[in-house]
Write an enzyme that holds these catalytic residues in place. Sequence first.
Site, PDB file in Angstrom:
ATOM      1  N   ARG A   1     -12.115  56.257 -52.700  1.00 39.78           N
ATOM      2  CA  ARG A   1     -13.557  56.213 -53.003  1.00 39.78           C
ATOM      3  C   ARG A   1     -14.428  56.407 -51.756  1.00 39.78           C
ATOM      4  O   ARG A   1     -15.510  55.820 -51.644  1.00 39.78           O
ATOM      5  CB  ARG A   1     -13.960  54.890 -53.674  1.00 39.78           C
ATOM      6  CG  ARG A   1     -13.349  54.619 -55.004  1.00 39.78           C
ATOM      7  CD  ARG A   1     -13.748  55.602 -56.094  1.00 39.78           C
ATOM      8  NE  ARG A   1     -13.032  55.278 -57.309  1.00 39.78           N
ATOM      9  CZ  ARG A   1     -11.821  55.772 -57.611  1.00 39.78           C
ATOM     10  NH1 ARG A   1     -11.224  56.643 -56.803  1.00 39.78           N
ATOM     11  NH2 ARG A   1     -11.222  55.411 -58.728  1.00 39.78           N
TER      12      ARG A   1
ATOM     13  N   SER B   1     -17.979  50.917 -61.931  1.00 41.68           N
ATOM     14  CA  SER B   1     -17.473  49.789 -61.144  1.00 41.68           C
ATOM     15  C   SER B   1     -18.427  49.471 -59.997  1.00 41.68           C
ATOM     16  O   SER B   1     -18.815  50.354 -59.246  1.00 41.68           O
ATOM     17  CB  SER B   1     -16.098  50.120 -60.557  1.00 41.68           C
ATOM     18  OG  SER B   1     -15.178  50.222 -61.613  1.00 41.68           O
TER      19      SER B   1
ATOM     20  N   GLU C   1     -19.078  49.433 -54.294  1.00 44.82           N
ATOM     21  CA  GLU C   1     -18.805  50.861 -54.500  1.00 44.82           C
ATOM     22  C   GLU C   1     -20.129  51.599 -54.743  1.00 44.82           C
ATOM     23  O   GLU C   1     -20.262  52.765 -54.399  1.00 44.82           O
ATOM     24  CB  GLU C   1     -17.870  51.034 -55.709  1.00 44.82           C
ATOM     25  CG  GLU C   1     -17.439  52.464 -55.947  1.00 44.82           C
ATOM     26  CD  GLU C   1     -16.361  52.592 -57.018  1.00 44.82           C
ATOM     27  OE1 GLU C   1     -15.450  51.735 -57.094  1.00 44.82           O
ATOM     28  OE2 GLU C   1     -16.431  53.567 -57.782  1.00 44.82           O
TER      29      GLU C   1
END
Length: 311
Positions: free
Chosen positions: A181, A229, A300
């Site tokens: 990520r 998320s 995130e």
Amino acid sequence: MTHRICYNVNVIVSALKDLGVESIVNVSGSTLSSVKCGGVVDLIIKPNSTSKLIDALSLLNAYNVPFIPIGAGTNTLITDQGFRGALVDLSKLNKFTVRGNQLYVESGLRLPYLAHKCASCGLKGLEQLSGIPGSVGGAVVKNAGSFGLEIADLLLSVNYLDLPSLSERVVDRPDLPYSYRSSSNFFKDKIVVGATLNLTPSKDNLSLEISRYRAIRLSRQPTEPSLGSVFKRTSSGESAGYYIDKANLKGTSLGGAMISTKHANFIVNRGGATATEYLGLVSLCEQTVKEKFNLSITKEIDIIGEYHLDQ
Ligand SMILES: Cc1cc2nc3c(=O)[nH]c(=O)nc-3n(C[C@H](O)[C@H](O)[C@H](O)COP(=O)(O)OP(=O)(O)OC[C@H]3O[C@@H](n4cnc5c(N)ncnc54)[C@H](O)[C@@H]3O)c2cc1C
């Protein structure tokens, strides 16, 4: 700290119009971010080609207008204070071309649309990513992934605008510092304008595979507005949601924002949530997981605008 506005937005809008670049003033964050909250952004610009993007950015630079790129806004919260500057909306950079098994796609196209198009052309590769609601540019920057595949696995190269020089450049995949990520700030001071993906010709029923992945997502994820998320996996590879759930935070709400009862790593907008309420729950998760498990969890999501919560 509030930035002093030292530009006349009407003058800029008029100059953008002369350049053939669409723009909108005073746009609510709730229409820009998929969690449907946030304050007002002074200006949105929507160039429909790389050359118009360059012209528009030269103009913003000339007027000292701060700007930030935005894709589909599916991983970005706009704070209630909003943003005194311009968001560069790339949704009109949305063309793609296929050459053999290579696909060049502009950064504003959304992954679900692209995956369906490729499936109908018999090009395999994007099925696992087909449910990620973001743009190609956002996915390249965030190294979006699901069902064990990351966009970095498909990339051959990325075309970007280098912001200091406003020149277009290409970087090959081996030179991109990707990890889970993350593109490790490589795209700081850059705007992704397109990417070349390596796909595989296939006679499989790819649309059926996409439906299968969609069904799995629907069974696991909430359908209310969210940013996906909120936190990354921990350094030991465990889901942050596991700890948030173990801390009994599922269902905790602050105003219209709630830690999803279906998936602890999602904060949803049940209606009328503010960005401050969303961020309040983010802080609660961070603090509680730290207190109970002595574990720091990392966001995130990205945040545009100022905010003043304890971090
Ligand atoms: C319901 C839901 C499910 C999700 N599931 C997943 C999932 O399975 N896996 C996953 O990885 N993510 C998931 N996400 C999160 C999100 O969709 C991804 O992170 C996606 O890649 C973000 O793309 P975007 O275009 O919306 O980016 P944005 O939110 O618009 O932007 C994200 C960041 O990238 C920057 N940026 C955007 N475009 C550009 C560009 N062209 N050039 C330079 N910088 C740019 C922005 O400034 C910002 O910092 C989910 C989100 C939702 C709402």
